[in-house]
Design an enzyme around this catalytic site. Structure first.
Site, PDB file in Angstrom:
ATOM      1  N   PRO A 109       0.831  -1.435  -0.074  1.00  0.00           N
ATOM      2  CA  PRO A 109       0.145  -0.066   0.157  1.00  0.00           C
ATOM      3  C   PRO A 109       0.841   1.306   0.045  1.00  0.00           C
ATOM      4  CG  PRO A 109       0.192  -0.967   2.252  1.00  0.00           C
ATOM      5  CD  PRO A 109       0.820  -1.814   1.332  1.00  0.00           C
ATOM      6  N   ARG A 129      -0.935   4.824  -1.201  1.00  0.00           N
ATOM      7  CA  ARG A 129      -1.767   5.878  -0.863  1.00  0.00           C
ATOM      8  C   ARG A 129      -2.752   5.679   0.369  1.00  0.00           C
ATOM      9  NH1 ARG A 129      -3.953   8.359  -5.219  1.00  0.00           N
ATOM     10  NH2 ARG A 129      -3.500   6.683  -6.588  1.00  0.00           N
ATOM     11  N   TYR A 140      -4.820  13.687 -13.957  1.00  0.00           N
ATOM     12  CA  TYR A 140      -5.679  12.604 -13.754  1.00  0.00           C
ATOM     13  C   TYR A 140      -7.101  12.966 -13.789  1.00  0.00           C
ATOM     14  CZ  TYR A 140      -1.573  10.409 -12.161  1.00  0.00           C
ATOM     15  OH  TYR A 140      -0.202   9.967 -11.705  1.00  0.00           O
ATOM     16  N   CYS A 171       1.342  29.403 -15.603  1.00  0.00           N
ATOM     17  CA  CYS A 171       1.096  29.970 -17.085  1.00  0.00           C
ATOM     18  C   CYS A 171       0.502  28.827 -17.934  1.00  0.00           C
ATOM     19  CB  CYS A 171       2.177  30.679 -17.502  1.00  0.00           C
ATOM     20  SG  CYS A 171       2.837  32.034 -16.666  1.00  0.00           S
ATOM     21  N   TYR A 194       1.554  10.904  -3.762  1.00  0.00           N
ATOM     22  CA  TYR A 194       1.562  11.305  -4.895  1.00  0.00           C
ATOM     23  C   TYR A 194       1.371  12.850  -5.205  1.00  0.00           C
ATOM     24  CZ  TYR A 194       0.818   6.315  -5.362  1.00  0.00           C
ATOM     25  OH  TYR A 194       1.217   4.905  -5.209  1.00  0.00           O
TER      26      TYR A 194
HETATM   27  N1  LLP Z   1       2.804  -1.431  -6.006  1.00  0.00           N
HETATM   28  C1  LLP Z   1       3.355  -1.420  -7.339  1.00  0.00           C
HETATM   29  C2  LLP Z   1       3.963  -2.350  -8.241  1.00  0.00           C
HETATM   30  C3  LLP Z   1       2.737  -0.298  -7.864  1.00  0.00           C
HETATM   31  O1  LLP Z   1       2.941   0.361  -9.123  1.00  0.00           O
HETATM   32  C4  LLP Z   1       2.255   1.082  -6.897  1.00  0.00           C
HETATM   33  C5  LLP Z   1       1.618   2.186  -7.497  1.00  0.00           C
HETATM   34  C6  LLP Z   1       1.973   0.452  -5.688  1.00  0.00           C
HETATM   35  C7  LLP Z   1       2.408  -0.632  -5.159  1.00  0.00           C
HETATM   36  C8  LLP Z   1       1.125   1.444  -4.535  1.00  0.00           C
HETATM   37  O2  LLP Z   1      -0.142   1.660  -4.904  1.00  0.00           O
HETATM   38  P1  LLP Z   1      -1.138   2.664  -4.033  1.00  0.00           P
HETATM   39  O3  LLP Z   1      -1.401   1.641  -2.975  1.00  0.00           O
HETATM   40  O4  LLP Z   1      -0.420   3.779  -3.732  1.00  0.00           O
HETATM   41  O5  LLP Z   1      -2.454   2.742  -4.910  1.00  0.00           O
HETATM   42  N2  LLP Z   1       0.568   8.848  -9.234  1.00  0.00           N
HETATM   43  C9  LLP Z   1      -0.836   8.212  -9.350  1.00  0.00           C
HETATM   44  C10 LLP Z   1      -0.734   6.730  -8.823  1.00  0.00           C
HETATM   45  C11 LLP Z   1       0.372   6.073  -9.384  1.00  0.00           C
HETATM   46  C12 LLP Z   1       0.340   4.515  -8.739  1.00  0.00           C
HETATM   47  C13 LLP Z   1       1.660   4.070  -9.452  1.00  0.00           C
HETATM   48  N3  LLP Z   1       1.842   2.662  -8.775  1.00  0.00           N
HETATM   49  C14 LLP Z   1      -1.736   8.918  -8.558  1.00  0.00           C
HETATM   50  O6  LLP Z   1      -1.481  10.145  -8.151  1.00  0.00           O
HETATM   51  O7  LLP Z   1      -3.078   8.456  -8.410  1.00  0.00           O
END
Ligand code: LLP
Length: 421
Positions: A278, A280, A320, A348, A377
């Site tokens: 995790p 986020r 996004y 800008c 993020y």
């Molecule tokens: N594991 C892998 C292999 C991943 O690619 C990611 C996120 C995570 C774990 C963690 O995922 P989470 O639990 O945070 O959802 N920049 C985007 C999110 C990109 C996520 C990339 N991979 C945003 O701001 O929503």
């Protein structure tokens, strides 16, 4: 219990501290404000959900790479998930146990793989060329690498296309029709590779836990198939991706408990150690991006609140179309009328918005305004576009004291890139 809430006095609080007080106290620029206790509470929710299982919580460092936050997560029992050599260096610096770290990625560089092999972290195999590089890295590091196969399960996470990773046409992982090739290959390199598990990651901002069960069901079939070939599979890594309540509508979203409960029986049935990744859901809701209102204007049919922060510090809405909740940190003056505003920065271009069509009391100049759920993020994706230097970060601790946890970038930092040239 949530760390940021409006009290009866109309002010926004972070834990027991008025955000207005922090705003008055810090330097005059946008900043990120975290709740340290909320970080602990979020980790605790995962520990409680995982109770009775053998597990690793691999915090995805890409979500937020503040060193102080990493140390705090490590002290709260997290491992780490890394996607670059520098994230690995930072994890080691933060004191993470390498045997609780996992190195992921579809384009891992050989030099980073060597570093990972030397450190003794798990490495996820993403492709044929990745496997070759891992073998080379193991030889250079003169060690045997514990690898997991990153399976592309072709499960639709039902999220924005940019953050979906588990579909069959995505650039990540290995499709099942190629599995045998990888198993044969691992067997061919017994000195370099030890296959210990399987991994999948479906995507991010997932709000339906059934999706994780679908994936886990597929994954245990792979485990059975791989075990039948004589491998000792000890780990099931189901990735990260649990979403959070960005909309603040009070809608009931799945919790870590819901997530783990949907896969628990499968994990137990195969007697594996569960790895989760995790990002986020551990860090997003622990933070607000705090701004000051520069002014209010109207063009055509649109009203704008212009703030000092922008897409440079927080790009998710621009990139996004992501929704992050916005509110003023102080009670409006009795004469302030509510209107519908786009909340925009000074950068800008018209992509520079933090929120669209938000109903807000017309704020006076200098009013504090926060963008919620900015822990994941946001700072880690900040840029210096328009030479808006990356903001400082603060947290509020258990005693409601505020402390700086990262310096803001300065103009002089930019000039350093040109020294001695
Ligand atoms: N594991 C892998 C292999 C991943 O690619 C990611 C996120 C995570 C774990 C963690 O995922 P989470 O639990 O945070 O959802 N920049 C985007 C999110 C990109 C996520 C990339 N991979 C945003 O701001 O929503």
């Amino acid at each position: 219990q949530h760390c940021f809430s409006k009290a009866d006095d109309g002010f926004l609080y972070c834990e027991g501290l008025k955000v207005q007080e922090v705003l008055d106290y810090v330097e005059k620029r946008p900043f990120y404000l975290y709740s340290k206790p909320q970080i602990s509470r979020n980790v605790k929710a995962y520990h409680e959900a995982l109770e009775g299982l053998d597990y690793i919580i691999g915090y995805a460092i890409k979500a937020n790479n503040n060193l102080k936050i990493l140390e705090h997560l490590r002290q709260n029992g997290c491992g780490a998930v890394l996607v670059s050599g520098n994230e690995l260096r930072l994890a080691l610096r933060a004191g993470f146990d390498p045997t609780r770290c996992i190195f992921n990625g579809n384009g891992k560089l050989l030099e980073d793989l060597v570093l990972a092999a030397k450190a003794g972290v798990f490495i996820n195999v993403d492709s044929e060329f990745d496997l070759e590089n891992i073998v080379t890295a193991a030889r250079i590091a003169e060690t045997k690498v514990n690898v997991l196969l990153r399976i592309n399960p072709d499960v639709d996470p039902q999220v924005h296309a940019y953050v979906a990773t588990g579909n069959k046409n995505s650039k990540f992982g290995i499709r099942n029709e190629k599995l045998q090739w990888f198993l044969d290959e691992v067997k061919a390199y017994p000195t370099e590779l030890k296959l210990v598990g399987v991994h999948c990651h479906l995507g991010s901002t997932i709000t339906k836990v059934d999706i994780f069960r679908d994936a886990a069901e597929l994954m245990v079939k792979f485990i059975d198939q791989i075990r039948a070939e004589g491998f000792e599979i000890k780990y099931l890594n189901i990735g990260g991706g649990l979403g959070i309540d960005y909309h603040h509508t009070g809608a009931v979203l799945p919790t870590p408990m819901d997530l783990i409960n949907t896969v628990r029986a499968l994990v137990v049935s195969r007697d594996v150690k569960l790895i989760i990744e995790p990002g986020r859901s551990l860090i997003a809701n622990t933070c607000c991006f705090v701004n000051r209102v520069t002014g209010v204007k109207t063009n055509g049919t649109k009203n704008f609140v212009v703030i000092d922060g922008s897409m440079a510090e927080l790009i998710r809405p621009s990139l996004y179309g992501a929704y992050q909740h916005i509110e003023l940190i102080s009670p409006p003056s009795p004469s302030a009328e509510n209107s519908t505003f786009d909340v925009v920065g000074p950068v800008c271009e018209s992509a520079d918005f933090l929120g669209k069509d938000r109903d807000l009391p017309t704020p006076a100049k200098g009013t504090g305004l926060v963008v919620h759920d900015a822990g994941a993020y946001c700072m880690s994706m900040a840029s210096t576009y328009n030479l808006k230097m990356r903001p400082p970060e603060y947290w509020v601790d258990e005693n409601n004291n505020v402390a700086k946890i990262r310096h803001g970038e300065k103009f002089e930092d930019h000039l350093k890139f040109f020294e001695d040239l």
